[in-house]
Design a protein around this motif. Sequence first.
Motif, PDB file in Angstrom:
ATOM      1  N   THR A 137       0.836  -1.209   0.000  1.00 15.35           N
ATOM      2  CA  THR A 137       0.000   0.000   0.000  1.00 15.35           C
ATOM      3  C   THR A 137       0.867   1.254   0.000  1.00 15.35           C
ATOM      4  O   THR A 137       2.069   1.206   0.303  1.00 15.35           O
ATOM      5  CB  THR A 137      -0.906   0.034   1.236  1.00 15.35           C
ATOM      6  OG1 THR A 137      -0.078   0.155   2.405  1.00 15.35           O
ATOM      7  CG2 THR A 137      -1.761  -1.218   1.324  1.00 15.35           C
ATOM      8  N   ALA A 138       0.228   2.368  -0.297  1.00 13.52           N
ATOM      9  CA  ALA A 138       0.935   3.652  -0.300  1.00 13.52           C
ATOM     10  C   ALA A 138       1.545   3.945   1.067  1.00 13.52           C
ATOM     11  O   ALA A 138       2.687   4.418   1.159  1.00 13.52           O
ATOM     12  CB  ALA A 138      -0.031   4.765  -0.699  1.00 13.52           C
ATOM     13  N   VAL A 139       0.810   3.668   2.129  1.00 13.30           N
ATOM     14  CA  VAL A 139       1.312   3.942   3.474  1.00 13.30           C
ATOM     15  C   VAL A 139       2.547   3.103   3.781  1.00 13.30           C
ATOM     16  O   VAL A 139       3.534   3.603   4.336  1.00 13.30           O
ATOM     17  CB  VAL A 139       0.213   3.694   4.529  1.00 13.30           C
ATOM     18  CG1 VAL A 139       0.793   3.734   5.940  1.00 13.30           C
ATOM     19  CG2 VAL A 139      -0.895   4.736   4.388  1.00 13.30           C
ATOM     20  N   VAL A 140       2.508   1.835   3.387  1.00 14.09           N
ATOM     21  CA  VAL A 140       3.667   0.964   3.615  1.00 14.09           C
ATOM     22  C   VAL A 140       4.877   1.469   2.826  1.00 14.09           C
ATOM     23  O   VAL A 140       5.997   1.563   3.352  1.00 14.09           O
ATOM     24  CB  VAL A 140       3.340  -0.495   3.222  1.00 14.09           C
ATOM     25  CG1 VAL A 140       4.604  -1.354   3.206  1.00 14.09           C
ATOM     26  CG2 VAL A 140       2.313  -1.082   4.180  1.00 14.09           C
ATOM     27  N   LEU A 141       4.656   1.816   1.573  1.00 14.89           N
ATOM     28  CA  LEU A 141       5.756   2.306   0.731  1.00 14.89           C
ATOM     29  C   LEU A 141       6.352   3.602   1.272  1.00 14.89           C
ATOM     30  O   LEU A 141       7.575   3.768   1.316  1.00 14.89           O
ATOM     31  CB  LEU A 141       5.266   2.514  -0.699  1.00 14.89           C
ATOM     32  CG  LEU A 141       4.933   1.257  -1.507  1.00 14.89           C
ATOM     33  CD1 LEU A 141       4.229   1.638  -2.806  1.00 14.89           C
ATOM     34  CD2 LEU A 141       6.207   0.459  -1.802  1.00 14.89           C
ATOM     35  N   LEU A 142       5.482   4.514   1.694  1.00 13.16           N
ATOM     36  CA  LEU A 142       5.971   5.804   2.190  1.00 13.16           C
ATOM     37  C   LEU A 142       6.617   5.672   3.567  1.00 13.16           C
ATOM     38  O   LEU A 142       7.575   6.391   3.879  1.00 13.16           O
ATOM     39  CB  LEU A 142       4.833   6.818   2.234  1.00 13.16           C
ATOM     40  CG  LEU A 142       4.328   7.303   0.871  1.00 13.16           C
ATOM     41  CD1 LEU A 142       3.161   8.276   1.046  1.00 13.16           C
ATOM     42  CD2 LEU A 142       5.448   7.982   0.081  1.00 13.16           C
ATOM     43  N   THR A 143       6.117   4.767   4.383  1.00  8.86           N
ATOM     44  CA  THR A 143       6.739   4.520   5.690  1.00  8.86           C
ATOM     45  C   THR A 143       8.145   3.968   5.506  1.00  8.86           C
ATOM     46  O   THR A 143       9.091   4.373   6.208  1.00  8.86           O
ATOM     47  CB  THR A 143       5.886   3.551   6.523  1.00  8.86           C
ATOM     48  OG1 THR A 143       4.575   4.113   6.718  1.00  8.86           O
ATOM     49  CG2 THR A 143       6.516   3.286   7.878  1.00  8.86           C
ATOM     50  N   THR A 144       8.292   3.068   4.541  1.00 11.93           N
ATOM     51  CA  THR A 144       9.615   2.520   4.229  1.00 11.93           C
ATOM     52  C   THR A 144      10.528   3.610   3.678  1.00 11.93           C
ATOM     53  O   THR A 144      11.703   3.708   4.055  1.00 11.93           O
ATOM     54  CB  THR A 144       9.491   1.377   3.209  1.00 11.93           C
ATOM     55  OG1 THR A 144       8.662   0.351   3.752  1.00 11.93           O
ATOM     56  CG2 THR A 144      10.865   0.796   2.889  1.00 11.93           C
ATOM     57  N   LEU A 145       9.985   4.429   2.787  1.00  5.17           N
ATOM     58  CA  LEU A 145      10.764   5.536   2.228  1.00  5.17           C
ATOM     59  C   LEU A 145      11.230   6.473   3.334  1.00  5.17           C
ATOM     60  O   LEU A 145      12.400   6.883   3.366  1.00  5.17           O
ATOM     61  CB  LEU A 145       9.919   6.309   1.209  1.00  5.17           C
ATOM     62  CG  LEU A 145      10.539   7.596   0.649  1.00  5.17           C
ATOM     63  CD1 LEU A 145      11.825   7.293  -0.109  1.00  5.17           C
ATOM     64  CD2 LEU A 145       9.537   8.334  -0.249  1.00  5.17           C
ATOM     65  N   HIS A 187       4.017  10.773  -2.689  1.00  9.12           N
ATOM     66  CA  HIS A 187       3.913  10.132  -4.004  1.00  9.12           C
ATOM     67  C   HIS A 187       2.945  10.918  -4.876  1.00  9.12           C
ATOM     68  O   HIS A 187       2.132  11.723  -4.389  1.00  9.12           O
ATOM     69  CB  HIS A 187       3.492   8.660  -3.879  1.00  9.12           C
ATOM     70  CG  HIS A 187       2.065   8.437  -3.455  1.00  9.12           C
ATOM     71  ND1 HIS A 187       0.988   8.599  -4.307  1.00  9.12           N
ATOM     72  CD2 HIS A 187       1.537   8.044  -2.261  1.00  9.12           C
ATOM     73  CE1 HIS A 187      -0.133   8.324  -3.668  1.00  9.12           C
ATOM     74  NE2 HIS A 187       0.159   7.994  -2.421  1.00  9.12           N
ATOM     75  N   TRP A 188       3.011  10.704  -6.172  1.00  7.66           N
ATOM     76  CA  TRP A 188       2.146  11.411  -7.116  1.00  7.66           C
ATOM     77  C   TRP A 188       0.723  10.868  -7.069  1.00  7.66           C
ATOM     78  O   TRP A 188       0.504   9.680  -6.832  1.00  7.66           O
ATOM     79  CB  TRP A 188       2.662  11.254  -8.547  1.00  7.66           C
ATOM     80  CG  TRP A 188       3.976  11.908  -8.821  1.00  7.66           C
ATOM     81  CD1 TRP A 188       5.173  11.279  -9.085  1.00  7.66           C
ATOM     82  CD2 TRP A 188       4.249  13.312  -8.886  1.00  7.66           C
ATOM     83  NE1 TRP A 188       6.158  12.206  -9.298  1.00  7.66           N
ATOM     84  CE2 TRP A 188       5.621  13.461  -9.188  1.00  7.66           C
ATOM     85  CE3 TRP A 188       3.463  14.451  -8.720  1.00  7.66           C
ATOM     86  CZ2 TRP A 188       6.231  14.712  -9.318  1.00  7.66           C
ATOM     87  CZ3 TRP A 188       4.063  15.695  -8.844  1.00  7.66           C
ATOM     88  CH2 TRP A 188       5.427  15.820  -9.147  1.00  7.66           C
ATOM     89  N   GLN A 210       2.593  10.178   9.319  1.00  5.68           N
ATOM     90  CA  GLN A 210       3.173   8.994   9.940  1.00  5.68           C
ATOM     91  C   GLN A 210       2.393   8.521  11.169  1.00  5.68           C
ATOM     92  O   GLN A 210       2.139   7.319  11.328  1.00  5.68           O
ATOM     93  CB  GLN A 210       4.630   9.290  10.343  1.00  5.68           C
ATOM     94  CG  GLN A 210       5.345   8.098  10.945  1.00  5.68           C
ATOM     95  CD  GLN A 210       6.801   8.390  11.220  1.00  5.68           C
ATOM     96  OE1 GLN A 210       7.690   7.725  10.724  1.00  5.68           O
ATOM     97  NE2 GLN A 210       7.068   9.414  12.011  1.00  5.68           N
ATOM     98  N   LYS A 211       1.994   9.438  12.017  1.00  8.03           N
ATOM     99  CA  LYS A 211       1.348   9.044  13.273  1.00  8.03           C
ATOM    100  C   LYS A 211      -0.023   8.419  13.051  1.00  8.03           C
ATOM    101  O   LYS A 211      -0.452   7.560  13.811  1.00  8.03           O
ATOM    102  CB  LYS A 211       1.244  10.252  14.199  1.00  8.03           C
ATOM    103  CG  LYS A 211       2.604  10.746  14.670  1.00  8.03           C
ATOM    104  CD  LYS A 211       2.507  12.053  15.435  1.00  8.03           C
ATOM    105  CE  LYS A 211       3.891  12.570  15.799  1.00  8.03           C
ATOM    106  NZ  LYS A 211       3.854  13.907  16.449  1.00  8.03           N
TER     107      LYS A 211
END
Length: 368
Positions: A137-145, A187-188, A210-211
Amino acid sequence: MSKDINSRLSDLKSRRRGISSIYALDSINSATASVLKEKFEQRADGEWSKYALGAMEEVDPTYTKNSIAEGERVKSQISNRINTNVTFDYQGSVPLNVHIKGVSDIDILVLLKDFVTIDRHGAKANSVKYSTWTGPTAVVLLTTLRSDLEALLKESFPKVNIDVSGDKAIGMSGGSLSRKVDIVPSHWHDSAAYQLSESKIDREVKILEQKKALTFLNRPFLHIDKINTKDSETRGGTKKIIRMLKNLKADSENADLILVNSYEIAGLVYHFENSVIDVPIYNELALVAATQQQLNIMINNKAWAMSLDTPDGIRKILESEEKFNSLRTLHNEVSELVKNLAIELSTEAWLTSEQEINTLKKSYIRGV
């Protein structure tokens, strides 16, 4: 009691030039910085006039250029060290040129390059341009980023304070940096408008909270375009007023009661009438009177004022009663400036409100 004019001018100039340790980085000799005169100081003799002109004038382009340079240096380190495919862009007051500090913070969007979400109602949503995403998911990808960015920034800038407590951004300050830099994982998002135009102005971004483990929508490029367009239509009056209001808030002894932020101040000015803020440069002080009148219209038309959207259409500008009520404090700051300017320009000891407005409307300020 409000801040006296000498303190206002001193604080304004310090804010525009930055602290002395930054002068060398900005190609300004620290030994002569205290006597260096800016353009606005040469255009008027009165102190209140100098303050008003300085509050409206853009920060010296040298400082802005160096703010961008610091952003580019951080971007370069990220590009060289990160394994994820990312792209970058700027948002906020610096690219819009309504910042009021010589040493201004700069916001960098770090965008996933291989992941995009779309408006499913867009004309190209079902075309071959987009494929179905089956990964995280977007949240997982952005959290990793974000986690990767935090680690590499600490490694790349060992003497810089890397603040990871922010919900939306990683803050960088001190050490080798001459500017505070905020790194924003995102992300876009291809809106319906973007799918038709393919113009960057219409392209949206989603930023990690994040929170809450959520993303929220942002339209930084549309916001910049809307303000730029209005500024062109008003011969620079729009941005001058935005800067002035931000400076008045910064210099106010009641700044904590002025709850509208930079983004919201820009939004309010976006809804000012073009005809009253489109003035020739020699009549620039008339913008102060126009600002007082436009804010007064908003205060006296509460329902309308609270219905106003941000230029990018994301939300209401005045989202709460508290924010609306704080307009009165901002209006008071403008009114005090109007009064002092009018007295200075007319040399009268006292003027009616109508006389104050007329004095500013008829004022003349020389060029450089």
